[in-house]
Scaffold this motif. Structure first.
Motif, PDB file in Angstrom:
ATOM      1  N   ALA A 148       0.829  -1.212   0.000  1.00  0.00           N
ATOM      2  CA  ALA A 148       0.000   0.000   0.000  1.00  0.00           C
ATOM      3  C   ALA A 148       0.862   1.260   0.000  1.00  0.00           C
ATOM      4  O   ALA A 148       0.522   2.254  -0.654  1.00  0.00           O
ATOM      5  N   LYS A 149       1.968   1.213   0.729  1.00  0.00           N
ATOM      6  CA  LYS A 149       2.866   2.373   0.779  1.00  0.00           C
ATOM      7  C   LYS A 149       3.468   2.638  -0.592  1.00  0.00           C
ATOM      8  O   LYS A 149       3.551   3.794  -1.025  1.00  0.00           O
ATOM      9  N   VAL A 150       3.888   1.596  -1.296  1.00  0.00           N
ATOM     10  CA  VAL A 150       4.460   1.771  -2.631  1.00  0.00           C
ATOM     11  C   VAL A 150       3.417   2.353  -3.587  1.00  0.00           C
ATOM     12  O   VAL A 150       3.682   3.322  -4.312  1.00  0.00           O
ATOM     13  N   LEU A 151       2.226   1.781  -3.589  1.00  0.00           N
ATOM     14  CA  LEU A 151       1.186   2.262  -4.498  1.00  0.00           C
ATOM     15  C   LEU A 151       0.730   3.669  -4.146  1.00  0.00           C
ATOM     16  O   LEU A 151       0.465   4.496  -5.027  1.00  0.00           O
ATOM     17  N   GLY A 152       0.633   3.966  -2.849  1.00  0.00           N
ATOM     18  CA  GLY A 152       0.245   5.311  -2.438  1.00  0.00           C
ATOM     19  C   GLY A 152       1.288   6.339  -2.806  1.00  0.00           C
ATOM     20  O   GLY A 152       0.963   7.443  -3.282  1.00  0.00           O
ATOM     21  N   ASP A 153       2.539   6.015  -2.588  1.00  0.00           N
ATOM     22  CA  ASP A 153       3.647   6.900  -2.955  1.00  0.00           C
ATOM     23  C   ASP A 153       3.608   7.198  -4.446  1.00  0.00           C
ATOM     24  O   ASP A 153       3.679   8.358  -4.879  1.00  0.00           O
ATOM     25  N   ARG A 154       3.493   6.154  -5.259  1.00  0.00           N
ATOM     26  CA  ARG A 154       3.487   6.340  -6.712  1.00  0.00           C
ATOM     27  C   ARG A 154       2.286   7.156  -7.164  1.00  0.00           C
ATOM     28  O   ARG A 154       2.409   8.052  -8.021  1.00  0.00           O
ATOM     29  N   ALA A 155       1.122   6.858  -6.615  1.00  0.00           N
ATOM     30  CA  ALA A 155      -0.081   7.592  -7.026  1.00  0.00           C
ATOM     31  C   ALA A 155       0.011   9.059  -6.659  1.00  0.00           C
ATOM     32  O   ALA A 155      -0.326   9.939  -7.470  1.00  0.00           O
ATOM     33  N   ALA A 156       0.467   9.347  -5.445  1.00  0.00           N
ATOM     34  CA  ALA A 156       0.555  10.741  -5.013  1.00  0.00           C
ATOM     35  C   ALA A 156       1.518  11.535  -5.881  1.00  0.00           C
ATOM     36  O   ALA A 156       1.224  12.661  -6.304  1.00  0.00           O
ATOM     37  N   LEU A 157       2.676  10.967  -6.162  1.00  0.00           N
ATOM     38  CA  LEU A 157       3.666  11.688  -6.963  1.00  0.00           C
ATOM     39  C   LEU A 157       3.224  11.818  -8.410  1.00  0.00           C
ATOM     40  O   LEU A 157       3.427  12.866  -9.043  1.00  0.00           O
ATOM     41  N   HIS A 171       9.135  10.188   3.706  1.00  0.00           N
ATOM     42  CA  HIS A 171       9.119   9.335   4.895  1.00  0.00           C
ATOM     43  C   HIS A 171       9.392   7.896   4.486  1.00  0.00           C
ATOM     44  O   HIS A 171       8.727   7.356   3.607  1.00  0.00           O
ATOM     45  N   ASP A 172      10.319   7.245   5.121  1.00  0.00           N
ATOM     46  CA  ASP A 172      10.489   5.797   5.011  1.00  0.00           C
ATOM     47  C   ASP A 172      10.480   5.335   3.554  1.00  0.00           C
ATOM     48  O   ASP A 172       9.450   4.920   3.031  1.00  0.00           O
ATOM     49  N   PRO A 173      11.614   5.412   2.867  1.00  0.00           N
ATOM     50  CA  PRO A 173      11.683   5.207   1.420  1.00  0.00           C
ATOM     51  C   PRO A 173      11.069   3.899   0.940  1.00  0.00           C
ATOM     52  O   PRO A 173      11.310   2.828   1.518  1.00  0.00           O
ATOM     53  N   VAL A 174      10.291   4.017  -0.148  1.00  0.00           N
ATOM     54  CA  VAL A 174       9.596   2.833  -0.652  1.00  0.00           C
ATOM     55  C   VAL A 174      10.557   1.842  -1.312  1.00  0.00           C
ATOM     56  O   VAL A 174      10.190   0.684  -1.516  1.00  0.00           O
ATOM     57  N   ARG A 175      11.766   2.279  -1.649  1.00  0.00           N
ATOM     58  CA  ARG A 175      12.707   1.311  -2.229  1.00  0.00           C
ATOM     59  C   ARG A 175      12.973   0.161  -1.254  1.00  0.00           C
ATOM     60  O   ARG A 175      13.219  -0.971  -1.666  1.00  0.00           O
ATOM     61  N   TRP A 176      12.894   0.451   0.057  1.00  0.00           N
ATOM     62  CA  TRP A 176      13.086  -0.606   1.039  1.00  0.00           C
ATOM     63  C   TRP A 176      11.830  -1.433   1.231  1.00  0.00           C
ATOM     64  O   TRP A 176      11.885  -2.608   1.594  1.00  0.00           O
ATOM     65  N   LYS A 177      10.671  -0.839   0.980  1.00  0.00           N
ATOM     66  CA  LYS A 177       9.442  -1.636   0.994  1.00  0.00           C
ATOM     67  C   LYS A 177       9.512  -2.692  -0.117  1.00  0.00           C
ATOM     68  O   LYS A 177       9.122  -3.846   0.072  1.00  0.00           O
ATOM     69  N   LEU A 178      10.008  -2.280  -1.279  1.00  0.00           N
ATOM     70  CA  LEU A 178      10.141  -3.212  -2.396  1.00  0.00           C
ATOM     71  C   LEU A 178      11.149  -4.319  -2.082  1.00  0.00           C
ATOM     72  O   LEU A 178      10.969  -5.477  -2.488  1.00  0.00           O
ATOM     73  N   GLN A 179      12.194  -3.971  -1.355  1.00  0.00           N
ATOM     74  CA  GLN A 179      13.151  -4.996  -0.948  1.00  0.00           C
ATOM     75  C   GLN A 179      12.483  -6.060  -0.074  1.00  0.00           C
ATOM     76  O   GLN A 179      12.675  -7.257  -0.267  1.00  0.00           O
TER      77      GLN A 179
END
Length: 394
Positions: A322-331, A368-376
């Motif tokens: 959800a964080k990855v998708l939210g980050d991408r959608a917002a940007l 906040h809390d980079p999504v690149r690490w969520k993907l990891q």
């Protein structure tokens, strides 16, 4: 005793969104803190939505907290960010706090009090390096010394939740009233976006706290409670709300202020098939983020009902997605909003578009809390079945 179901509190906040939205642009321009808006949320009982029923609260969970923040972020993500740490530290008190702390803190919140974090520091090599210290004095009090920055909501808070390290290297959370002697809160946050989060520097000079009001952080973070996932869920809710609010405003701008491109052959910008196509793509991105947020919130709630390693793993993975998708959608939405609005959308003071405010807020909050690490973490789970670590950021 609260008799209002948590779902009704969410509906009530939705009904008051126009009031909160009314001055959002001006507050951003003038960096005017949203005191009245936060007071309204307190008066509505919205900030007590997660107070346990055993303590007289509505007993709401992650679903209600996330939806409240998502709704608020559609109109003013600075207002939405203030309750983020409020809800997170109420959850920590529920998991790891003493009965004395719970009784006083939850009672105050039911009466409208707000909790702010005092967590981040400037000096460490990473965010996990904490210089603020807590010790026990000769009278049996905890004594806290240190300095925090970007303490979200601290300028307008009633309580502070201070992260400090004890002599043995263990992290503790000291809950203390904001007016406690030795506490100074400085309104010095000045950033590109999220300008009115009531964040500031918090200085603590020999601040005395009852031992009953110092909680073990690891009890919440290290257990199967979905604590880190809950914190990240609420950040994701803000990003998703920004995306929806920006898309709504961009569409309003297209209908009311945009001119069609001359090659389109249409009289209104909203009938341009290329614009419609782009809006469709953005709608898919936002809906995907909203759906993922709902799935993640329910996964976090599952850890509240029946804590287990499996439930905690699923909560962290669902929230990461959800964080990855939210980050991408917002940007994406806040950037493409300019493209869809044309040159006019870049004019300062554009009333209906507000594209620059949306973009600045999205760009700032998604740091906040980079999504690149969520993907990891998601990738390691997909490849090898490796569960994500238990931290406050996962």
């Amino acid at each position: 005793m609260s008799t209002v179901p948590p779902s009704e509190l969410v509906v009530t906040v939705a009904e008051h969104l126009p009031t909160i939205a009314a001055g959002a642009g001006e507050r951003d321009r003038e960096r005017a803190l949203p005191r009245a808006e936060l007071d309204l949320l307190s008066a509505l009982g919205a900030l007590a939505v997660t107070v346990p029923a055993t303590h007289g609260g509505p007993g709401g969970g992650a679903v209600e907290a996330a939806e409240l923040l998502r709704l608020l972020a559609t109109v003013d993500p600075s207002v939405a960010q203030v309750p983020q740490s409020h809800f997170v530290y109420l959850r920590l008190a529920e998991i790891a706090g003493s009965p004395a702390l719970q009784q006083q803190l939850f009672g105050d919140v039911l009466r409208g009090a707000r909790v702010a974090n005092a967590q981040s520091e400037r000096t460490g090599a990473t965010v996990t390096d904490i210089a603020t210290r807590v010790r026990i004095d000769d009278q049996g009090w905890a004594v806290v010394d240190g300095e925090k920055f970007y303490a979200t909501g601290s300028v307008l808070a009633d309580w502070l939740a201070v992260l400090a390290r004890d002599r043995d290297g263990a992290d503790r959370i000291a809950f203390l009233p904001a007016e406690t002697p030795g506490v100074s809160v400085i309104d010095d946050w000045d950033a590109l976006g999220q300008r009115t989060t009531a964040s500031g520097t918090v200085r603590l000079d020999a601040v005395r706290v009852p031992l009953t009001h110092v909680a073990e952080r690891e009890a919440a973070v290290g257990g199967p409670h979905g604590y880190g996932a809950f914190a990240q869920l609420l950040h994701a809710a803000i990003d998703v709300g920004i995306a929806r609010g920006a898309l709504t405003d961009a569409a309003t701008f297209t209908r009311t202020s945009s001119r069609p491109w001359f090659e389109s052959g249409v009289d209104r910008a909203q009938d341009d098939p290329l614009l419609v196509q782009r809006y469709g793509e953005l709608e898919v991105a936002v809906r995907a983020a909203e759906a993922a947020l709902d799935v993640a919130a329910r996964a976090v709630d599952a850890t509240w009902r029946e804590p287990s390693d499996a439930a905690a793993t699923e909560a962290s993975l669902s929230v990461a997605a959800a964080k990855v998708l939210g980050d991408r959608a917002a940007l994406e939405v806040t950037s493409v909003g300019f493209e869809l609005g044309g040159t006019r959308s870049a004019a300062r003071g554009t009333a209906t578009g507000a594209h620059d405010r949306h973009w600045r807020n999205a760009r700032t909050h998604t740091l906040h809390d980079p999504v690149r690490w969520k993907l990891q973490h998601l990738g390691r789970w997909a490849v090898a079945g490796t569960p994500p670590p238990r931290t406050a950021q996962v």
